[in-house]
Design an enzyme around this catalytic site. Structure first.
Site, short mmCIF file in Angstrom:
data_model
loop_
_atom_site.label_atom_id
_atom_site.label_comp_id
_atom_site.label_asym_id
_atom_site.label_seq_id
_atom_site.Cartn_x
_atom_site.Cartn_y
_atom_site.Cartn_z
N GLY A 8 0.83 -1.21 0.00
CA GLY A 8 0.00 0.00 0.00
C GLY A 8 0.85 1.26 0.00
CB THR A 10 0.50 3.85 -4.48
OG1 THR A 10 -0.55 2.90 -4.23
CG2 THR A 10 1.61 3.18 -5.26
CB SER A 127 -9.60 -0.10 10.76
OG SER A 127 -10.67 0.79 10.66
CD GLU A 129 -15.56 2.01 9.91
OE1 GLU A 129 -16.51 1.34 9.52
OE2 GLU A 129 -15.69 3.13 10.43
CE1 TYR A 151 -10.83 -1.16 5.30
CE2 TYR A 151 -11.94 -0.36 7.27
CZ TYR A 151 -10.80 -0.48 6.49
OH TYR A 151 -9.62 0.08 6.93
CE LYS A 155 -7.97 -2.80 7.05
NZ LYS A 155 -6.51 -2.75 6.84
O1 F7E Z 1 -16.62 8.31 6.21
C1 F7E Z 1 -19.97 9.85 6.60
C2 F7E Z 1 -19.90 8.34 6.48
O2 F7E Z 1 -15.58 7.40 4.14
C3 F7E Z 1 -16.68 8.96 7.46
C4 F7E Z 1 -11.26 4.72 6.19
O3 F7E Z 1 -9.95 5.21 6.14
O4 F7E Z 1 -11.50 5.47 8.43
C5 F7E Z 1 -12.10 5.55 7.15
O5 F7E Z 1 -13.41 5.02 7.16
C6 F7E Z 1 -18.11 9.21 7.85
C7 F7E Z 1 -19.05 8.01 7.69
O6 F7E Z 1 -14.38 7.17 6.38
C8 F7E Z 1 -20.34 11.17 3.24
O7 F7E Z 1 -21.21 7.78 6.49
C9 F7E Z 1 -21.31 11.43 5.17
O8 F7E Z 1 -19.86 7.92 8.83
O9 F7E Z 1 -14.48 9.36 5.30
P1 F7E Z 1 -15.24 8.10 5.41
P2 F7E Z 1 -14.73 5.90 7.28
O10 F7E Z 1 -15.83 5.11 6.70
O11 F7E Z 1 -14.90 6.36 8.68
C10 F7E Z 1 -11.38 4.15 8.99
C11 F7E Z 1 -10.63 4.27 10.30
C12 F7E Z 1 -10.80 3.17 8.06
O12 F7E Z 1 -10.14 2.22 8.46
C13 F7E Z 1 -11.23 3.26 6.64
O13 F7E Z 1 -10.35 2.56 5.78
O14 F7E Z 1 -18.66 10.21 7.00
N1 F7E Z 1 -20.31 10.53 5.34
N2 F7E Z 1 -21.36 11.85 3.89
C14 F7E Z 1 -19.68 10.35 4.16
N3 F7E Z 1 -18.64 9.58 3.82
C15 F7E Z 1 -18.21 9.62 2.53
N4 F7E Z 1 -17.15 8.89 2.18
N5 F7E Z 1 -18.84 10.42 1.59
C16 F7E Z 1 -19.91 11.22 1.88
O15 F7E Z 1 -20.44 11.92 1.04
#
Ligand code: F7E
Length: 323
Positions: A8, A10, A127, A129, A151, A155
């Site tokens: 990973g 990149t 993570s 998560e 996901y 993890k």
């Molecule tokens: O979402 C909400 C979404 O995609 C954060 C990865 O690095 O951190 C990351 O996972 C929150 C969620 O990150 C949008 O529903 C609202 O509650 O930025 P995210 P993630 O899912 O927390 C963990 C530690 C990892 O390990 C993962 O690999 O934001 N949300 N509106 C949204 N999220 C996205 N992507 N886009 C939206 O429009």
């Protein structure tokens, strides 16, 4: 000269970790997919300026033979396994490929190390998560897991594999349970970068609105460079162990957007539109980490706070658009 192998390389963390380890005098090796080597402009942009200093090997997390060959060839002193399908939303759409790639990739690399470089210290990118439907606030190393996405499940399995190679085969294997960590090199699919770029584009007149999903979700957001430092510290200890890495502060997506727009002199309410289609089938509502073990044992603590992070990301995106 110590040799390090990064899967990973990149990605956001791979790019920052490579720089940190080059600065410390390591010989840095990375595993990348063949397609990336064939399309460096698009796929290697985060490590463009250090391409002459790192050694890249083609390999895939889906192929045991390719990982085994690279481990045998490099014989690393340290290995940071950061490669994964890491976007939670995609994992709902294609749960089989996320689960297969993430779990098998971790298993293959651990097994290769056990067979070819058993003295190599191993880091797994676990993570927050994994906590999913949280059982306590804040979450620490002893908090039970309840993942809420394919996901997260992958993890948890990677975490258990890593711990089992430590306990069963005596590998120096650590899990870094990292909470969300962001930077100007974050991918555009993640919410922080989507917001920082969205606000910057609107400010520059290149866009009119920003569509977001769940604005109430709470995350513990830190700065990726600080978190790479923690990964490195874990592998410099006398004993392998598992650590939570977090800021201990939690904010909603709405607060992130509010601050990002305020930073460019706009009111977020005028531009952010809630889009139900962006909600996840199962949401992780609130994450807040307790990194006191890392503070005590690794001497680690974050240097950049929430406000500093939001401003840095928006400023960088404004600069990029100017260019
Ligand atoms: O979402 C909400 C979404 O995609 C954060 C990865 O690095 O951190 C990351 O996972 C929150 C969620 O990150 C949008 O529903 C609202 O509650 O930025 P995210 P993630 O899912 O927390 C963990 C530690 C990892 O390990 C993962 O690999 O934001 N949300 N509106 C949204 N999220 C996205 N992507 N886009 C939206 O429009």
């Amino acid at each position: 000269m110590k040799k390090v192998l990064i899967t990973g390389i990149t990605g956001q963390d791979g790019a920052y970790l490579s720089r940190l380890l080059l600065d410390k005098g390591y010989e840095v090796h990375g595993i990348v997919r063949r397609v990336a080597l064939e399309d460096p402009e698009h796929r290697l942009w985060r490590i463009k300026d250090i391409l002459g200093k790192v050694k890249l090997h083609s390999g895939s997390l889906e192929s045991y033979a390719s990982l085994f060959d690279v481990v045998a060839k490099v014989n690393p002193d340290e290995c940071y396994h950061l490669g994964a399908q890491s976007f939670v939303s995609y994992s709902f759409e294609d749960e089989f490929s996320t689960i297969n790639t993430n779990i098998n990739g971790t298993h293959y690399i651990l097994s290769s190390i056990k067979n070819k470089s058993p003295k190599c210290k191993f880091y797994f990118a676990a993570s927050s998560e994994q906590f999913g439907q949280v059982k306590e606030v804040p979450q620490k190393e002893t908090t039970p897991f309840h993942p809420r996405s394919p996901y997260g499940i992958s993890k948890v399995a990677g975490f258990d594999l890593t711990r089992n190679y430590r306990e069963g085969y005596g590998l120096f294997a650590c899990n870094g349970i990292l909470f969300n960590h962001e930077s100007p090199m974050r991918g555009y699919e993640f919410v922080t970068r989507k917001i920082s770029m969205g606000a910057a584009k609107i400010k520059r007149g290149l866009s009119k609105e920003l569509r977001l999903g769940n604005l109430e979700a709470k995350r513990d957001w830190g700065f990726a460079v600080d978190y790479c430092e923690a990964m490195y510290l874990m592998l410099q200890q006398d004993e392998p162990d598992d650590y939570v890495i977090a800021t201990g502060e939690t904010h909603t997506v709405k607060e992130f957007a509010e601050l990002a727009f305020k930073h460019v002199g706009l009111d977020w309410k005028d531009y952010v539109k809630k889009d139900e289609s962006l909600f996840r089938p199962a949401e992780v509502h609130e994450l807040k980490g307790d990194a006191s073990k890392a503070k005590k044992i690794l001497g680690w603590q974050p240097k950049v706070n929430f406000e500093g992070l939001v401003r840095m990301m928006v400023d960088e995106d404004l600069k990029r658009l100017k260019k």
